[in-house]
Design an enzyme around this catalytic site. Structure first.
Site, PDB file in Angstrom:
ATOM      1  N   ILE A  91     -12.732  -6.096  -1.922  1.00 27.90           N
ATOM      2  CA  ILE A  91     -12.703  -5.954  -3.240  1.00 27.90           C
ATOM      3  C   ILE A  91     -14.529  -5.886  -3.644  1.00 27.90           C
ATOM      4  CG2 ILE A  91     -11.940  -6.010  -5.494  1.00 27.90           C
ATOM      5  CD1 ILE A  91      -9.768  -5.867  -4.148  1.00 27.90           C
ATOM      6  N   HIS A 108      -8.498   6.606  -0.539  1.00 27.94           N
ATOM      7  CA  HIS A 108      -7.673   5.442  -0.005  1.00 27.94           C
ATOM      8  C   HIS A 108      -6.495   6.196   0.011  1.00 27.94           C
ATOM      9  CE1 HIS A 108      -4.834   1.874  -1.913  1.00 27.94           C
ATOM     10  NE2 HIS A 108      -3.324   2.434  -1.855  1.00 27.94           N
TER      11      HIS A 108
HETATM   12  C1  GAR Z   1      -8.204   5.048   6.082  1.00 23.81           C
HETATM   13  O1  GAR Z   1      -7.388   5.262   5.562  1.00 23.81           O
HETATM   14  C2  GAR Z   1      -8.620   4.511   4.217  1.00 23.81           C
HETATM   15  O2  GAR Z   1      -8.081   4.752   2.968  1.00 23.81           O
HETATM   16  C3  GAR Z   1      -8.352   2.941   4.474  1.00 23.81           C
HETATM   17  O3  GAR Z   1      -8.367   2.878   6.136  1.00 23.81           O
HETATM   18  C4  GAR Z   1      -8.540   3.725   6.373  1.00 23.81           C
HETATM   19  C5  GAR Z   1     -10.105   3.399   7.489  1.00 23.81           C
HETATM   20  O4  GAR Z   1     -10.099   4.000   8.173  1.00 23.81           O
HETATM   21  N1  GAR Z   1      -8.728   2.085   3.448  1.00 23.81           N
HETATM   22  C6  GAR Z   1      -7.462   1.794   2.967  1.00 23.81           C
HETATM   23  O5  GAR Z   1      -6.613   1.008   2.562  1.00 23.81           O
HETATM   24  C7  GAR Z   1      -8.294   0.575   1.371  1.00 23.81           C
HETATM   25  N2  GAR Z   1      -7.679   0.109   1.142  1.00 23.81           N
HETATM   26  P1  GAR Z   1     -11.415   4.310   9.161  1.00 23.81           P
HETATM   27  O6  GAR Z   1     -12.281   3.112   9.435  1.00 23.81           O
HETATM   28  O7  GAR Z   1     -10.639   5.279  10.736  1.00 23.81           O
HETATM   29  O8  GAR Z   1     -12.052   5.161   8.630  1.00 23.81           O
END
Ligand code: GAR
Length: 191
Positions: A91, A108
């Site tokens: 956060i 998200h």
């Molecule tokens: C994504 O799906 C993003 O929305 C999520 O983590 C993943 C990162 O993927 N974020 C959250 O859950 C935040 N609360 P990446 O590292 O392959 O871009």
């Protein structure tokens, strides 16, 4: 538009942004990538493109407030027009939000305001939803509560696992994020 992108893991959203930036008409440049932990694929992706990186880990600071202040300074050193939280699993605190207020977006993996927090995909599945998706929004002081910029819907299949559903969400999430940045970049240029 100068972007600082914040990551905590694999960085596939970052990769989509880096790829989009290869086209000069996209109008955005990733000037730095920041993380809350070292040795993650997201940092490797930045380094492969020659993009400067920084790590500001909570464990290296006496408390959350000094971590927040150090993160604000590390971001500020790159003078961004926009901060993009793309899979950053912390956060953001008041120091970052006061300094870059209204210029921080997050992606998200759920259709906010449903299923905020760190386990958006798992929580949506546990609830038994048939449609979920992803949301890009401005970051405010709440947890995934800021004004929504864009959303994409994804159907939940009967045989989905958290992993399979998240992978399908991430495909549309990357497209959504690039689309949002193109629009914000155009607005930035004409401002
Ligand atoms: C994504 O799906 C993003 O929305 C999520 O983590 C993943 C990162 O993927 N974020 C959250 O859950 C935040 N609360 P990446 O590292 O392959 O871009």
């Amino acid at each position: 538009m100068r972007l600082v992108v914040l990551v905590s893991g694999s960085g596939t959203n970052l990769q989509a942004i880096l790829d989009a930036c290869e086209d000069p008409s996209f109008g955005c440049e990733v000037v730095a990538v920041g993380a809350d932990r070292p040795a993650i694929a997201g940092l490797d992706r930045a380094e492969r493109r020659g993009v400067p990186t920084f790590v500001v880990a909570v464990a290296d600071h006496p408390d959350r407030a000094s971590w927040d202040a150090a993160l604000a300074d590390a971001i500020g050193a790159h003078d961004p027009d926009l901060v993009v939280s793309a899979g950053f699993m912390k956060i953001l605190g008041p120091a970052v939000l006061e300094r870059f207020g209204g210029r921080v977006i997050n992606t998200h993996p759920a259709l906010l305001p449903s299923f905020p927090g760190a386990h958006g995909v798992r929580d949506a599945m546990a609830h038994g939803v048939k449609v979920t998706g992803c949301t890009c929004h401005y970051v405010d002081a709440g947890v995934d509560t800021g004004p929504i910029i864009a959303q994409r819907a994804v159907a939940v299949e009967d045989d989905d696992t958290e992993g399979s559903l998240h992978e399908r969400i991430k495909v549309v999430e990357r497209e959504m994020l690039v689309c949002v940045l193109r629009e914000l970049g155009e607005r930035h240029r004409s401002a």
